[in-house]
Design a protein around this motif. Structure first.
Motif: not given
Length: 580
Positions: A445-449
């Motif tokens: 989820r952080d990488v998507a951000w």
């Protein structure tokens, strides 16, 4: 008992001309006031004829606001009069006092208004507890009846004939089961109405009552698009920008979840490179041993870690079983029944090209974080007196415990993943430092951000680490780089209101090799007119989302058990006049 002068009436009842205080008494239950009506002219409430002939008097007992937390009881003596109009159907009528008490009421309007304010803000049971502290007497049921009465007399206190811009969104009565619709005046930033369901028919029927509506800001649900077109064809529909960005974020999260094993490999290879750079004179077997220790699971794992690995293995077995059943032509329901998982999990497994590993829980911040660089430097230099180190950082303001310092020291000196045989060799303490730069694998989820351009700001070293991580990921998976460029482009054109660039972006997204971005672009094409207005115009559903949050707070106050009429009564703006 004491006779009260007429001047006292003007002081105690300044807003009631024609009412005189005749007696004040202190009783065992509180303060008792006796009032008598003295107005020389009284009009018939039905025909308006002035009446002068008095039929009789009667007594009404009313509760009023307490004085110094002492209950106040009013004994009112109004008159009954004859109506001399022969055409009037009412021969005898009671003298009305609309500014003081409602017909047949047992409480004054001031007390009714105070109770309404309490229940509107606090609810039934909480409001009842407050009334006791204020010297009032009202049960929770009485308070709820009061707020329902006001809502019934003022069904739509805020909807105006000139309503021109309205925001539409849904809210959950029960998440995943039953939803309602909230409508907000975007100009005045006030809630206009609530609908008990989420359907195009109810929205269209409501919009038809307000032909002055020119702009409808809504989320991207098909039912709201259909309802807005049927109920207000003259209005411009604007897709909410927040929902657009949210849909983009969900697409990027699905994409990064498919590549979560790649993120772990990138972090592990970065650690290997750091170990090699910090020990340039070390032989190649050392780097090979570090790589083996990092890339292969340790022989000695804790019981909790072993349980986690077992759960992961079982989940991966279910994943492969889902793939096999799907290849054999099984439906979603059949696969869910055979594997014992939900249909939603089956869909998520089928949408990924490889097994989606779950992100590890982030470690919580520790009080030793502010002193880690100092402690690491001392420990790697060969100083192992943990008690003395604890005393040193204690003098600098450390407020944690000795055990936390000891645990950190154990991790630095003996808890690294470098094999002990290598550590005890010729390399000395410098090789230990190679294993201390432990990096956490960022959640998908952080990488998507990050892929959408939202890197950490304010900490340059953190941003540089994120950029280096993304660069390594892009080298291994070019599709992520392509998706990142398209996501940043969409965010940029949305923020800059570059509606002319939307067509080109859609063409690039539909032709891209990323299934998630392509699916997101196809969804935009289905609602292209509203999306174009969202890019070009400044209207948004921000106010509507804020009202939804307020509604959720009110629902939680009532533990989610309020019926629709009560929820609506407490959420709708307070009417300006609550009399009667």
């Amino acid at each position: 008992m004491k006779n009260v002068a007429s001047a006292t009436s003007a002081t105690l009842l300044p807003c009631l001309p024609g009412v005189e205080v005749t007696f004040i008494a202190s009783t065992s239950i509180g303060i008792e006031l006796q009032l008598t009506t003295t107005s020389p002219i009284v009009a018939c409430p039905l025909c308006g004829q002035v009446a002068r002939r008095v039929h009789s008097r009667y007594r009404r007992a009313l509760a009023d606001l307490p004085w110094n937390r002492v209950a106040v009881r009013i004994l009112l003596h109004p008159r009954k009069l004859f109506c001399d109009n022969a055409q009037c159907k009412r021969r005898i009528f009671t003298e009305p006092l609309p500014q003081f008490v409602a017909p047949y009421a047992r409480k004054t309007l001031q007390l009714q208004e105070a109770l309404y304010l309490i229940v509107y803000a606090l609810g039934g049971k909480a409001g009842a507890r407050v009334t006791v502290e204020l010297g009032l007497t009202a049960s929770a049921d009485t308070l709820l009846r009061r707020v329902r009465q006001v809502a019934a007399r003022h069904p739509n206190a805020t909807a105006e004939a000139g309503l021109s811009a309205v925001g539409v969104d849904d809210f959950a009565f029960r998440r995943g089961s039953r939803y309602g619709t909230i409508l907000v005046d975007l100009k005045s930033r006030r809630l206009v109405d609530l609908l008990p369901d989420r359907s195009s028919e109810s929205l269209a029927a409501w919009l038809k009552r307000y032909p002055s509506i020119e702009v409808i800001s809504r989320d991207r649900a098909a039912v709201y698009a259909e309802g807005a077109s049927a109920g207000a064809p003259q209005a411009i529909q604007v897709a909410d920008r927040w929902h657009l960005l949210r849909n983009l974020g969900e697409a990027m999260e699905r994409l990064t979840a498919q590549h979560s094993p790649l993120f772990r490999q990138v972090v592990q290879m970065a650690q290997i490179k750091e170990a090699s750079a910090q020990s340039p004179d070390a032989p190649d077997p050392l780097v090979a041993a570090i790589a083996t220790e990092m890339l292969e699971p340790s022989e000695k794992v804790s019981r909790v870690e072993q349980l986690r690995l077992d759960r992961c293995a079982r989940r991966e077995a279910v994943y492969h079983q889902v793939k096999e059943l799907r290849a054999q032509g099984g439906s979603l329901g059949f696969i869910a029944e055979q594997t014992g998982i939900s249909t939603r999990t089956v869909q998520r497994f089928l949408a990924t090209a490889q097994f989606p590993e779950r992100a590890r829980r982030r470690s919580q911040r520790c009080l030793t974080d502010a002193y880690q660089s100092y402690l690491r430097e001392r420990l790697l230099s060969g100083y192992t007196n943990v008690a003395q180190l604890y005393r040193e950082i204690k003098a600098e303001g450390y407020s944690g415990t000795y055990s936390s310092v000891y645990a950190f020291a154990s991790h630095i000196t003996g808890g690294s993943r470098i094999p002990r045989s290598v550590v005890r060799g010729k390399t000395g303490p410098q090789v230990r430092s190679a294993g201390t730069g432990k990096r956490e694998v960022p959640p998908s989820r952080d990488v998507a951000w990050w892929l959408q351009g939202h890197l950490t700001t304010g900490k340059l070293e953190v941003t540089e680490q994120q950029q280096a991580f993304l660069q390594a990921v892009f080298e291994q998976a070019p599709v992520l780089k392509e998706a990142s460029e398209l996501a940043k482009g969409f965010v940029s054109l949305l923020k800059q209101h570059a509606v002319d660039d939307l067509t080109g972006w859609l063409e690039s997204a539909i032709q891209s090799g990323c299934n998630e971005i392509r699916s997101f672009a196809q969804g935009i094409n289905q609602d292209l007119a509203a999306v174009r207005k969202a890019v070009s115009l400044s209207w948004s559903n921000g106010q509507t989302e804020g009202q939804v949050n307020r509604l959720k707070m009110v629902k939680r106050q009532m533990f989610g058990r309020a019926k629709f009429d009560l929820l609506r009564a407490r959420v709708m703006p307070m009417p300006q006049r609550m009399a009667a």
